[in-house]
Design an enzyme around this catalytic site. Sequence first.
Site, PDB file in Angstrom:
ATOM      1  N   LYS A  84      54.250  55.843  13.956  1.00  0.00           N
ATOM      2  CA  LYS A  84      53.098  54.968  13.708  1.00  0.00           C
ATOM      3  C   LYS A  84      52.868  54.038  14.909  1.00  0.00           C
ATOM      4  CE  LYS A  84      54.794  53.764   9.561  1.00  0.00           C
ATOM      5  NZ  LYS A  84      55.801  54.773   9.231  1.00  0.00           N
ATOM      6  N   THR A  85      53.942  53.426  15.400  1.00  0.00           N
ATOM      7  CA  THR A  85      53.802  52.554  16.573  1.00  0.00           C
ATOM      8  C   THR A  85      53.328  53.370  17.769  1.00  0.00           C
ATOM      9  OG1 THR A  85      55.707  51.340  15.744  1.00  0.00           O
ATOM     10  CG2 THR A  85      54.984  50.809  17.975  1.00  0.00           C
ATOM     11  N   ASP A 129      53.133  45.828  12.253  1.00  0.00           N
ATOM     12  CA  ASP A 129      54.059  46.711  11.547  1.00  0.00           C
ATOM     13  C   ASP A 129      54.443  46.071  10.208  1.00  0.00           C
ATOM     14  OD1 ASP A 129      55.531  48.985  11.260  1.00  0.00           O
ATOM     15  OD2 ASP A 129      57.134  48.397  12.631  1.00  0.00           O
ATOM     16  N   THR A 178      55.296  51.502   5.385  1.00  0.00           N
ATOM     17  CA  THR A 178      55.984  52.591   4.693  1.00  0.00           C
ATOM     18  C   THR A 178      55.640  52.532   3.206  1.00  0.00           C
ATOM     19  OG1 THR A 178      57.867  51.099   4.481  1.00  0.00           O
ATOM     20  CG2 THR A 178      57.949  52.677   6.286  1.00  0.00           C
ATOM     21  N   ARG A 237      62.175  60.060  15.634  1.00  0.00           N
ATOM     22  CA  ARG A 237      63.051  58.976  16.121  1.00  0.00           C
ATOM     23  C   ARG A 237      64.522  59.390  15.992  1.00  0.00           C
ATOM     24  NH1 ARG A 237      61.716  54.071  13.133  1.00  0.00           N
ATOM     25  NH2 ARG A 237      60.240  53.589  14.788  1.00  0.00           N
TER      26      ARG A 237
END
Length: 352
Positions: A84-85, A129, A178, A237
């Site tokens: 997302k980032t 975030d 999330t 990640r």
Amino acid sequence: MAIVSSGSPQPSQPRLVDPTPVVGEVGAGPGPIAREDGLRPKRLADYIGQSELKQVLAIAVEATRARQEALDHVLLYGPPGLGKTTMALVLAEELGVRCRITSAPALERPRDIVGLLVNLQPHELLFIDEIHRLNRVAEEILYPAMEDCRLDLTVGKGTTARTRSLELPPFTLVGATTKAGALSSPLRDRFGLIQRLEFYGIDDLQAIVERAAGLLQIALEADAALEVARRCRGTPRIANRLLRRVRDVASVRGHGRIGPALVAEALSLHRVDDRGLDASDRRLLTLMLEAYGGGPVGLDTLAAGLGEDSATLEAVVEPYLLQLGFLQRTPRGRLVTLAGRSHLGWPAGAAA
Ligand code: ADE
């Protein structure tokens, strides 16, 4: 598959396969921290997977550029670690603007969010975030800012309090969460684009690992990239983190090229098995099998047996086991499935 005894309760430890960022990885908080940065794709064309998301955003970016406007506000939701980032940074790059990164817990006081908003330049992105964790005051400051590029400030106190409005440049809020369901509907309704990120398929993960290996100048065979992809729980990640651990073992052992056997050896050193389960996952399943015949057993009972708190067990350990179909949630409690039993090398029993 080796069976790991559940043993006595142990406190939870940092996990190599935890999808949330650790300090030093972008996304762990505000500020220019950047361990993942070298591996992040910078443009949409380099971003592997999430094809629907990319299509939607590519069109929005092109239309926005043609109109010379700010991009509509974007809400990205989905499990941690899926990019997302990264996508917010890619959008900024595509639009040729800066992206300010922060997270809701860092916006505790009204002046935190006000400070960010008044310093935005036209068409810039503001990435927040964990946006579901914004407090009400910050949310209410955002409403007119998102809708009318207006900042309503209260000056003075009590009977002398007055509202002053300040015009803001057009900007784009990119929210990430999330927990889309935890967002208030007034906030959710102010996003023009609401997009979900999905777990990555094995082919995309293999391509992501191969790309990262290229950037890190690791000679990784295709089969070895596939082995990392299988163990990373659908999450880039984690894939990148596992790849770095494999690189450590390869460099200590003096291996030039990395094959699948070395990946398996390196990751079993960290107790990550061939489906990406780690010691915590196996402790949970083993406790259920050894002490409760595979279940059904209540979450709190399991948490007490493992020395974990129920919320951590539910939010951090269970989701991947559920996704793999190794665990089931039933009204009477948790149950190890046949697939879960078989993965741990247990014979089929009375499990689901
Ligand atoms: N690294 C992490 N996520 C990625 C993605 N989606 N595409 C390419 N490289 C990545």
